[in-house]
Design a protein around this motif. Structure first.
Motif, mmCIF file in Angstrom:
data_model
loop_
_atom_site.group_PDB
_atom_site.id
_atom_site.type_symbol
_atom_site.label_atom_id
_atom_site.label_comp_id
_atom_site.label_asym_id
_atom_site.label_seq_id
_atom_site.Cartn_x
_atom_site.Cartn_y
_atom_site.Cartn_z
ATOM 1 N N ALA A 25 92.082 17.557 43.030
ATOM 2 C CA ALA A 25 91.509 17.098 44.249
ATOM 3 C C ALA A 25 92.397 16.836 45.536
ATOM 4 O O ALA A 25 92.099 17.543 46.307
ATOM 5 C CB ALA A 25 91.181 15.814 43.522
ATOM 6 N N LYS A 26 93.659 16.596 45.656
ATOM 7 C CA LYS A 26 94.265 16.552 46.685
ATOM 8 C C LYS A 26 95.131 17.898 47.034
ATOM 9 O O LYS A 26 94.636 18.335 47.900
ATOM 10 C CB LYS A 26 95.851 15.740 45.759
ATOM 11 N N LEU A 27 94.846 18.715 45.825
ATOM 12 C CA LEU A 27 95.107 20.271 47.111
ATOM 13 C C LEU A 27 94.274 21.230 47.077
ATOM 14 O O LEU A 27 94.852 21.361 48.099
ATOM 15 C CB LEU A 27 95.682 21.489 45.052
ATOM 16 N N TRP A 28 92.698 20.577 46.514
ATOM 17 C CA TRP A 28 91.954 21.196 47.221
ATOM 18 C C TRP A 28 91.297 20.571 48.326
ATOM 19 O O TRP A 28 91.575 21.842 49.360
ATOM 20 C CB TRP A 28 90.515 20.711 46.253
ATOM 21 N N ALA A 29 91.960 19.649 48.584
ATOM 22 C CA ALA A 29 91.953 18.729 49.604
ATOM 23 C C ALA A 29 92.452 19.320 51.365
ATOM 24 O O ALA A 29 92.086 20.009 52.117
ATOM 25 C CB ALA A 29 91.656 17.368 49.793
ATOM 26 N N LEU A 32 91.908 23.087 51.823
ATOM 27 C CA LEU A 32 90.896 22.670 52.943
ATOM 28 C C LEU A 32 90.787 23.073 54.465
ATOM 29 O O LEU A 32 90.272 23.905 55.187
ATOM 30 C CB LEU A 32 89.250 21.850 52.346
ATOM 31 N N ILE A 33 91.656 21.597 54.450
ATOM 32 C CA ILE A 33 91.357 21.077 55.791
ATOM 33 C C ILE A 33 92.418 22.746 56.339
ATOM 34 O O ILE A 33 92.338 23.109 57.849
ATOM 35 C CB ILE A 33 92.668 19.967 55.936
ATOM 36 N N CYS A 34 93.613 22.803 55.750
ATOM 37 C CA CYS A 34 94.624 24.135 57.049
ATOM 38 C C CYS A 34 93.506 25.160 56.533
ATOM 39 O O CYS A 34 93.547 25.487 57.225
ATOM 40 C CB CYS A 34 95.934 23.533 55.514
ATOM 41 N N ALA A 94 101.412 26.249 46.361
ATOM 42 C CA ALA A 94 99.560 26.308 46.211
ATOM 43 C C ALA A 94 99.081 26.230 47.838
ATOM 44 O O ALA A 94 98.403 26.738 47.664
ATOM 45 C CB ALA A 94 99.732 25.485 45.068
ATOM 46 N N VAL A 95 100.015 25.032 48.300
ATOM 47 C CA VAL A 95 99.093 24.577 49.438
ATOM 48 C C VAL A 95 98.910 25.522 50.213
ATOM 49 O O VAL A 95 98.287 26.327 50.825
ATOM 50 C CB VAL A 95 99.920 23.163 50.343
ATOM 51 N N ASN A 154 80.415 27.154 49.712
ATOM 52 C CA ASN A 154 80.161 27.641 49.450
ATOM 53 C C ASN A 154 82.347 28.134 49.313
ATOM 54 O O ASN A 154 82.742 28.178 47.930
ATOM 55 C CB ASN A 154 79.763 29.119 49.416
ATOM 56 N N ARG A 155 82.736 27.915 51.026
ATOM 57 C CA ARG A 155 83.589 28.208 50.606
ATOM 58 C C ARG A 155 84.907 27.205 49.172
ATOM 59 O O ARG A 155 85.822 27.296 49.398
ATOM 60 C CB ARG A 155 84.517 28.568 52.084
ATOM 61 N N ALA A 156 83.812 25.624 49.815
ATOM 62 C CA ALA A 156 84.932 25.005 49.343
ATOM 63 C C ALA A 156 84.910 24.724 47.844
ATOM 64 O O ALA A 156 85.877 24.442 47.331
ATOM 65 C CB ALA A 156 84.667 23.517 49.630
#
Lengths: 226, 222
Positions: A25-29, A32-34, A94-95, A154-156
């Motif tokens: 979740a942390k990596l995803w969030a 996604l923002i960046c 990863a980020v 969909n991208r998320a």
């Protein structure tokens, strides 16, 4: 012989899976923002009047979209320490890699969204003395953003799937945690089944949400409420 | 300190990387070969709303579209052999995982393609006295296929990108070979740059073919 399923060990080890899920979740969030930020800049580049900006945008998007995400991730994992001199960190690699990956795809969403706004809107904005930046900021983007929401959804989802790539560089996300548990308990069948179920249970509602929102937009005929 | 790039040593291993690339192509071809029949059948079932089968197709498609390729690969590689009680080669395991997932995407493509054909075509075929399967086979599918081909190429691009995950379960495709080369010459950045360029060249060309086909077929229909 029939295999005897036994999920009991996962009942004990679920806090570990939860920690893995938190890593995902942390990596995803963050990515996604960046990624959405990078995408906005590049998407505007792609529609800008300047040819140089447009080419920079095109090269970036084509390069990222036509190479596998895994190769990008590994590349950044080795290249970041080389450029910065810092020690290789799975989290940073990863980020950076997933942000750049998502940036390229979302740039295309912004570009398509911006292109879907009628010429007349631009012309009207120019007629009242707005420059390119102001036309984009006050007239075009506010109208375009609404139409982009299902595509961003969909991208998320795709990004959530892509976070599993980070397991290859030993970042502690869900799949990596599962791999450790599967080897430790020697029960790959139950562990990987559990991970499959977790992802489906989380992503399926989001996917349905996107479809629902898209239908709603279509029914209202885009966002023309004026 | 500035890094001094050294591509020449990696270029000596070019044949090994290209050999990996060939395996990537082979694996992708196998995945597509598995995905096409399943995808077409499911797509037709979805479009025709076949009783009993259509809901099953929906579950199948939704499951595979929202599941994660790497998780499916791990599942097919580590878990499926236990369940079946047989040994699966990495090639088979990865083909099943990616092929089934691609078939779900393809089914949606087929459904959309069939849906884009106007009802007039169905009615005209029926007026000629064609039975259902014949209408589909001779009138609808050929027209729908034409519209689906450009998107199909984009699906191929996605499948090729996904097959690079097979290296994680030790199938000797391009990423796997790149790892071997990079441990040998200790030049990971150069090695993966070149591996990336090989992929880029292949995928970029495939993407361009898709664009060209799209333009050509769009011109025919006008």
């Amino acid at each position: 012989m029939a295999y005897e399923w036994d999920f009991a060990f996962l009942w004990v080890l679920w806090p570990h899976l939860l920690v893995g899920l938190a890593g995902t979740a942390k990596l995803w969030a963050v990515a996604l923002i960046c990624g959405l930020g990078i995408g906005l800049v590049v998407g505007i580049f792609r529609t800008a009047p300047s040819r140089i900006l447009r080419s920079i945008g095109t090269v970036y998007v084509e390069a990222i979209r036509n190479t596998p995400g895994l190769i990008q991730l590994i590349w950044f994992y080795y290249a970041i320490p080389m450029v910065t001199g810092w020690q290789a960190s799975a989290w940073l690699a990863a980020v950076v890699s997933l942000s750049i990956y998502t940036g390229a795809y979302s740039a295309e969403i912004y570009r398509a969204g911006i292109a879907s706004i009628e010429r007349g809107q631009w012309e009207a904005a120019r007629a009242i003395g707005f420059g390119f930046g102001a036309q984009m900021r006050y007239i075009v983007l506010p109208q375009a953003l609404m139409r982009m929401i299902p595509a961003f959804g969909n991208r998320a989802i795709e990004l959530a799937k892509a976070t599993t790539l980070a397991s290859t560089i030993a970042f502690g996300e869900l799949l990596y945690t599962a791999k450790v548990i599967a080897e430790d308990q020697m029960r790959p069948l139950e562990t990987y089944t559990a991970v499959t179920v977790i992802f489906t249970v989380i992503l399926l509602p989001v996917s349905y949400g996107c479809v629902w929102f898209e239908r709603r937009l279509a029914r209202r005929g885009g966002v023309h409420r004026d | 300190m500035p890094y001094d790039w050294n591509f020449s040593i990696v270029l000596q291993y070019m044949p090994q990387l290209l050999w990996g690339g060939l395996h990537t192509v082979l694996l992708s071809a196998a995945c597509i070969a598995l995905a096409v029949p399943i995808g077409v059948v499911l797509g037709v079932i979805r479009h025709q709303r076949v009783r009993f089968l259509a809901p099953i197709a929906v579950v199948y498609i939704d499951f595979f579209r929202t599941s994660v390729a790497l998780v499916l690969i791990c599942w097919c590689y580590y878990a499926l052999p236990i369940l079946l009680g047989v040994n699966l080669s990495t090639f088979t395991a990865v083909t099943i995982a990616i092929g089934l997932q691609a078939s779900a995407y393809l089914a949606e493509l087929v459904r959309a393609g069939l849906g884009s054909i106007s009802t007039g075509q169905w009615e005209a075929a029926r007026a000629l006295g064609m039975p259902g399967t014949m209408r589909l086979r001779y009138i609808i599918l050929p027209q729908a296929a034409r519209r689906m081909i450009p998107v199909f190429f984009l699906l191929v691009v996605e499948v090729v990108k996904t097959t690079t995950l097979a290296g994680i379960v030790t199938y000797p495709e391009i990423v796997y070979e790149a790892f071997r080369v990079s441990t040998e010459v200790y030049r990971p950045v150069e090695t993966f740059t070149i591996a990336g360029l090989i992929c880029f060249a292949f995928l970029f060309v495939t993407g361009r073919i898709a664009m060209r086909l799209e333009r050509r077929y769009a011109a025919v229909e006008r």
